[in-house]
Scaffold this motif. Structure first.
Motif, PDB file in Angstrom:
ATOM      1  N   SER A 140      -4.991  -0.975   3.529  1.00  0.00           N
ATOM      2  CA  SER A 140      -6.428  -0.705   3.411  1.00  0.00           C
ATOM      3  C   SER A 140      -6.733   0.428   2.420  1.00  0.00           C
ATOM      4  O   SER A 140      -7.639   0.322   1.609  1.00  0.00           O
ATOM      5  CB  SER A 140      -6.989  -0.356   4.794  1.00  0.00           C
ATOM      6  N   GLY A 141      -5.944   1.510   2.485  1.00  0.00           N
ATOM      7  CA  GLY A 141      -6.174   2.648   1.586  1.00  0.00           C
ATOM      8  C   GLY A 141      -5.962   2.269   0.135  1.00  0.00           C
ATOM      9  O   GLY A 141      -6.749   2.643  -0.744  1.00  0.00           O
ATOM     10  N   TYR A 142      -4.898   1.495  -0.151  1.00  0.00           N
ATOM     11  CA  TYR A 142      -4.630   1.069  -1.511  1.00  0.00           C
ATOM     12  C   TYR A 142      -5.731   0.142  -2.032  1.00  0.00           C
ATOM     13  O   TYR A 142      -6.140   0.239  -3.195  1.00  0.00           O
ATOM     14  CB  TYR A 142      -3.285   0.334  -1.588  1.00  0.00           C
ATOM     15  N   ALA A 143      -6.194  -0.765  -1.173  1.00  0.00           N
ATOM     16  CA  ALA A 143      -7.236  -1.713  -1.578  1.00  0.00           C
ATOM     17  C   ALA A 143      -8.522  -0.976  -1.945  1.00  0.00           C
ATOM     18  O   ALA A 143      -9.176  -1.289  -2.955  1.00  0.00           O
ATOM     19  CB  ALA A 143      -7.502  -2.716  -0.454  1.00  0.00           C
ATOM     20  N   ARG A 144      -8.890   0.025  -1.151  1.00  0.00           N
ATOM     21  CA  ARG A 144     -10.095   0.814  -1.442  1.00  0.00           C
ATOM     22  C   ARG A 144      -9.952   1.575  -2.757  1.00  0.00           C
ATOM     23  O   ARG A 144     -10.886   1.662  -3.557  1.00  0.00           O
ATOM     24  CB  ARG A 144     -10.337   1.826  -0.320  1.00  0.00           C
ATOM     25  N   LEU A 145      -8.753   2.149  -2.963  1.00  0.00           N
ATOM     26  CA  LEU A 145      -8.523   2.918  -4.183  1.00  0.00           C
ATOM     27  C   LEU A 145      -8.625   2.022  -5.413  1.00  0.00           C
ATOM     28  O   LEU A 145      -9.237   2.400  -6.416  1.00  0.00           O
ATOM     29  CB  LEU A 145      -7.140   3.591  -4.119  1.00  0.00           C
ATOM     30  N   LEU A 146      -8.053   0.840  -5.340  1.00  0.00           N
ATOM     31  CA  LEU A 146      -8.134  -0.100  -6.468  1.00  0.00           C
ATOM     32  C   LEU A 146      -9.574  -0.490  -6.774  1.00  0.00           C
ATOM     33  O   LEU A 146      -9.984  -0.535  -7.939  1.00  0.00           O
ATOM     34  CB  LEU A 146      -7.320  -1.362  -6.160  1.00  0.00           C
ATOM     35  N   GLN A 147     -10.345  -0.760  -5.718  1.00  0.00           N
ATOM     36  CA  GLN A 147     -11.759  -1.132  -5.915  1.00  0.00           C
ATOM     37  C   GLN A 147     -12.523   0.007  -6.577  1.00  0.00           C
ATOM     38  O   GLN A 147     -13.369  -0.213  -7.450  1.00  0.00           O
ATOM     39  CB  GLN A 147     -12.393  -1.483  -4.572  1.00  0.00           C
ATOM     40  N   SER A 148     -12.219   1.238  -6.156  1.00  0.00           N
ATOM     41  CA  SER A 148     -12.910   2.404  -6.705  1.00  0.00           C
ATOM     42  C   SER A 148     -12.569   2.588  -8.185  1.00  0.00           C
ATOM     43  O   SER A 148     -13.452   2.834  -9.016  1.00  0.00           O
ATOM     44  CB  SER A 148     -12.519   3.649  -5.903  1.00  0.00           C
ATOM     45  N   ILE A 149     -11.265   2.442  -8.533  1.00  0.00           N
ATOM     46  CA  ILE A 149     -10.847   2.581  -9.934  1.00  0.00           C
ATOM     47  C   ILE A 149     -11.478   1.483 -10.785  1.00  0.00           C
ATOM     48  O   ILE A 149     -11.979   1.735 -11.886  1.00  0.00           O
ATOM     49  CB  ILE A 149      -9.301   2.527 -10.041  1.00  0.00           C
ATOM     50  N   LEU A 206      -2.814  -2.154 -10.566  1.00  0.00           N
ATOM     51  CA  LEU A 206      -3.216  -0.954 -11.306  1.00  0.00           C
ATOM     52  C   LEU A 206      -2.742  -1.023 -12.755  1.00  0.00           C
ATOM     53  O   LEU A 206      -3.483  -0.680 -13.677  1.00  0.00           O
ATOM     54  CB  LEU A 206      -2.632   0.296 -10.625  1.00  0.00           C
ATOM     55  N   ARG A 207      -1.516  -1.487 -12.946  1.00  0.00           N
ATOM     56  CA  ARG A 207      -0.986  -1.590 -14.305  1.00  0.00           C
ATOM     57  C   ARG A 207      -1.823  -2.555 -15.138  1.00  0.00           C
ATOM     58  O   ARG A 207      -2.063  -2.322 -16.328  1.00  0.00           O
ATOM     59  CB  ARG A 207       0.472  -2.046 -14.236  1.00  0.00           C
ATOM     60  N   GLY A 208      -2.286  -3.645 -14.521  1.00  0.00           N
ATOM     61  CA  GLY A 208      -3.163  -4.581 -15.226  1.00  0.00           C
ATOM     62  C   GLY A 208      -4.480  -3.925 -15.625  1.00  0.00           C
ATOM     63  O   GLY A 208      -4.975  -4.136 -16.738  1.00  0.00           O
ATOM     64  N   LEU A 209      -5.033  -3.090 -14.729  1.00  0.00           N
ATOM     65  CA  LEU A 209      -6.278  -2.382 -15.038  1.00  0.00           C
ATOM     66  C   LEU A 209      -6.084  -1.395 -16.190  1.00  0.00           C
ATOM     67  O   LEU A 209      -6.942  -1.254 -17.064  1.00  0.00           O
ATOM     68  CB  LEU A 209      -6.774  -1.623 -13.792  1.00  0.00           C
ATOM     69  N   LEU A 210      -4.943  -0.691 -16.186  1.00  0.00           N
ATOM     70  CA  LEU A 210      -4.676   0.293 -17.237  1.00  0.00           C
ATOM     71  C   LEU A 210      -4.495  -0.389 -18.592  1.00  0.00           C
ATOM     72  O   LEU A 210      -4.910   0.145 -19.626  1.00  0.00           O
ATOM     73  CB  LEU A 210      -3.415   1.100 -16.901  1.00  0.00           C
ATOM     74  N   ARG A 211      -3.861  -1.576 -18.584  1.00  0.00           N
ATOM     75  CA  ARG A 211      -3.573  -2.273 -19.831  1.00  0.00           C
ATOM     76  C   ARG A 211      -4.849  -2.755 -20.528  1.00  0.00           C
ATOM     77  O   ARG A 211      -4.887  -2.831 -21.756  1.00  0.00           O
ATOM     78  CB  ARG A 211      -2.664  -3.481 -19.564  1.00  0.00           C
TER      79      ARG A 211
END
Length: 342
Positions: A140-149, A206-211
């Motif tokens: 849950s914490g990781y999913a929220r963090l990804l949505q926020s980023i 996350l790596r996909g978002l950064l790329r």
């Protein structure tokens, strides 16, 4: 994606984390700070103050004078046959002005870090809104963090969606102690965690978002607590750069005369290989760090001469054993005269 393995007590990795954010403030980049341990506002308040070029030159001048006096004292004690050998330089590279320097004894002024746009993610505040959310079959914490980023990248235009509206800038993302128990992950608690793939999935997305965006990310992870080495292998493969910090606090190296000038070792496990098949391998593999009064420096680790007549045979054998652990890179010549400062 820079992956930092925390030292045992998290002292020096936290300092490196703050250096990354402080450089973002000085360069005028947007910041995104995420943590489950410490409130991001507190982290931003404790960033080190930037050193002006003149102040840094004075700092280096004082340090150079102290080193010169030490060299003179050593030359009085060193055997004549060693005096003409080339001196080992501490810096792994030639000096070029890259980035900025910081005084860790002072905190950055509030006006300076408020001059850039800062976004924060504090897990405990986020969980209080919707405690039962789970997406992408992930923690849950990781999913929220990804949505926020993802939201920040799209809303602020870092994905290049609206180039006329926003000027080009960089988003610096800092995530503190990812994978720890505070994030709700159990990879630090047992050899066979219930959800061993949550961290891997998070890094993959996350790596996909950064790329596809103008962003860079640093993550600190308590790797010494993760028992399952397969998880660490997957995490390493999903990162661009992997650096480990090994502190001497509480270890036998703290009292070893070989390491008396240093506070820990820096292990470079992987360096970026973007758009190429192999990465450029540095000849400098033996790096150590030390925390001075104002500066945190990373230097080439080299063996000091054994000047003491009172060292016991047993400790000399320990010293020789420690020397064998170092790779051949520690004997190589360096041409730089300045320290590598982050």
């Amino acid at each position: 994606l820079v992956f930092t393995e925390e030292d045992k007590y998290g002292l020096y990795s936290n300092l490196l984390f703050k250096y990354f954010l402080a450089e973002g403030v000085v360069c005028g980049h947007d910041l995104f700070v995420a943590s489950a341990k410490e409130h991001p506002d507190n982290i931003l308040r404790e960033l080190p103050a930037p050193l002006l070029d003149d102040a840094y030159r004075k700092e280096l001048g004082d340090e150079a004078a102290a080193v010169k006096s030490e060299d003179f004292q050593d030359s009085m004690k060193i055997a004549w046959r060693y005096q003409n050998l080339p001196k080992m330089e501490a810096s792994p590279t030639t000096y070029t002005k890259f980035g900025h320097y910081y005084d860790i004894s002072k905190k950055m002024s509030p006006e300076l870090h408020q001059s850039v746009k800062c976004h924060s993610f504090y897990l405990h505040e986020e969980l209080s809104f919707e405690p039962k959310m789970k997406a992408w079959n992930m923690n849950s914490g990781y999913a929220r963090l990804l949505q926020s980023i993802q939201r920040i990248i799209s809303q602020e235009g870092f994905d290049g969606s609206d180039p006329e509206k926003k000027q080009r800038n960089v988003l610096r993302i800092g995530i503190q102690s990812l994978g720890s128990v505070l994030w709700g992950d159990d990879i630090c608690c047992s050899d066979t965690p219930e959800d061993p793939h949550s961290l891997t999935k998070f890094l993959y997305v996350l790596r996909g978002l950064l790329r596809k965006s103008l962003s860079a990310c640093i993550i600190t992870v308590p790797a010494h607590l993760i028992q399952n080495k397969a998880i660490m292998e997957r995490v390493t493969n999903l990162s661009d750069m992997v650096v480990g910090l090994e502190s001497f606090i509480g270890s036998e190296r703290e009292t070893n005369p070989l390491y008396k000038d240093y506070h820990g070792l820096v292990h470079v496990h992987q360096i970026p290989r973007l758009n190429s098949l192999i990465c450029d391998v540095s000849d400098t593999k033996d790096l150590a760090f030390r925390l001075k009064r104002k500066l945190f420096t990373i230097e080439r680790l080299h063996l000091p001469p054994d000047l003491s007549d009172t060292v016991s045979r047993a400790s000399k054998q320990d010293l020789a054993g420690s020397a064998k652990l170092l790779s051949s890179g520690c004997g190589a010549m360096a041409i730089g005269k300045k320290h590598l400062d982050f």
